[in-house]
Motif scaffolding. Sequence first.
Motif, PDB file in Angstrom:
ATOM      1  N   GLU A  92     -19.146  55.617 -60.423  1.00 52.81           N
ATOM      2  CA  GLU A  92     -19.207  57.060 -61.098  1.00 52.81           C
ATOM      3  C   GLU A  92     -20.733  57.609 -60.885  1.00 52.81           C
ATOM      4  OE1 GLU A  92     -17.253  58.603 -62.990  1.00 52.81           O
ATOM      5  OE2 GLU A  92     -15.961  57.133 -63.425  1.00 52.81           O
ATOM      6  N   LYS A 123     -13.001  58.932 -57.421  1.00 50.89           N
ATOM      7  CA  LYS A 123     -12.061  59.734 -58.303  1.00 50.89           C
ATOM      8  C   LYS A 123     -10.792  59.271 -58.462  1.00 50.89           C
ATOM      9  CE  LYS A 123     -14.854  63.798 -56.705  1.00 50.89           C
ATOM     10  NZ  LYS A 123     -15.074  65.079 -55.882  1.00 50.89           N
ATOM     11  N   LYS A 138      -7.959  57.480 -60.084  1.00 46.81           N
ATOM     12  CA  LYS A 138      -7.616  56.707 -61.182  1.00 46.81           C
ATOM     13  C   LYS A 138      -6.903  55.432 -61.294  1.00 46.81           C
ATOM     14  CE  LYS A 138      -7.330  61.349 -63.600  1.00 46.81           C
ATOM     15  NZ  LYS A 138      -6.338  62.084 -64.368  1.00 46.81           N
TER      16      LYS A 138
END
Length: 370
Positions: A267, A345, A347
């Motif tokens: 992140e 990004k 998932k």
Amino acid sequence: MGNCFDMFGGFAIFAVVKIHVFNPEHDIALASGSALFTAPRAGRMMRHDLGYLPALWASDGDVVVIDDVSIVDNCPSEVSSLFADVRFCRMSSLACIDLRDAEVEVWGWDKVVRRELLRANHDFESLVPDDEQLEYIRQISNRRFAAEMLLPRLLEIDNRLVGKAEYISDFSVFMKKMQIGPWVVKSPWSSSGRGVRFHEPPLTEQQAGWCRNVIERQGGIMIEPIYNNVGDFAMEFFSDGCGQISYLGLSVFSTSDGGYQGNLVAEESEKEEHVFRLVDKGLFHSLRNRIIDVLAETVGIRYCGVFGVDMMIVELPETGEKRIAPCVELNLRRTMGHVALALAKNKKIHVPCMMNIVYSKGKYIFNLIS
């Protein structure tokens, strides 16, 4: 996993959104400057073994050009599970693709990849850069541009920034400089540390010969001080070609002797925390904004695509103070940092993790390491 639509010799005609090409030999092709350049074996092998990589940042329905579609079946499952629903094809199969709604996205634009695309399908003419645009990309990609046009303007904003880089085109002048080293010596165009050498005086005959050859082939050579590097990172951007540059995110990576080792996939807040432990947050943001302002005047109006600026956190030997070397390299192409941003990004992936490329048992392998 995507669909290898020409795996069995069949062909398909369809409209596509984007056509992706992974050409990791791009920087060496820029050094050549010729459309007829043939990449060295290592570059050709990496393209062959890792041609599927754009499936990690492509969108569903896109096409990924790959030398050997069977490579996709042998891709590690932890990597292939992250692919978009793309269609893999060979370059020759692009002759059968309807290009009316297509866009092209390559790792980096040069004369070689444009020639490949046009030979496959002449309708690419309206989708690829012309000679003037390609020459501009080549000149901006020369380390001389970053050293003379970007670095000085970044250093102006704060005395906690350090850096010095000099372009030398005369071999005798270069040899005089080498007497007061040590220096980092870099070829103007190179990638992944292949054109980076660390030299101390006196240079051996072999070292001097390599430097002479770089000057003769590429017109000059770069020299920079050797710093105590305690951290590598990069800022990744997108230019729309109309003067607007947007910041995409932070790349935290590791190197060894100037060569790429791997990227942190995480992140944004975690990557920033990693960097802000060593340098001031406000300085980081000021530097990011200055890069956007400076390059909007040049790159921003002539280049459309992603790019990155590599940096170092260095420690001063006298005081132990940490400073930023704000422009180690300007990469006017996609970088491994952009790959890490795309993965973060996704998932399906568990972050944080590390990614890297290794050469093992005669082939290149893309790894994800938890």
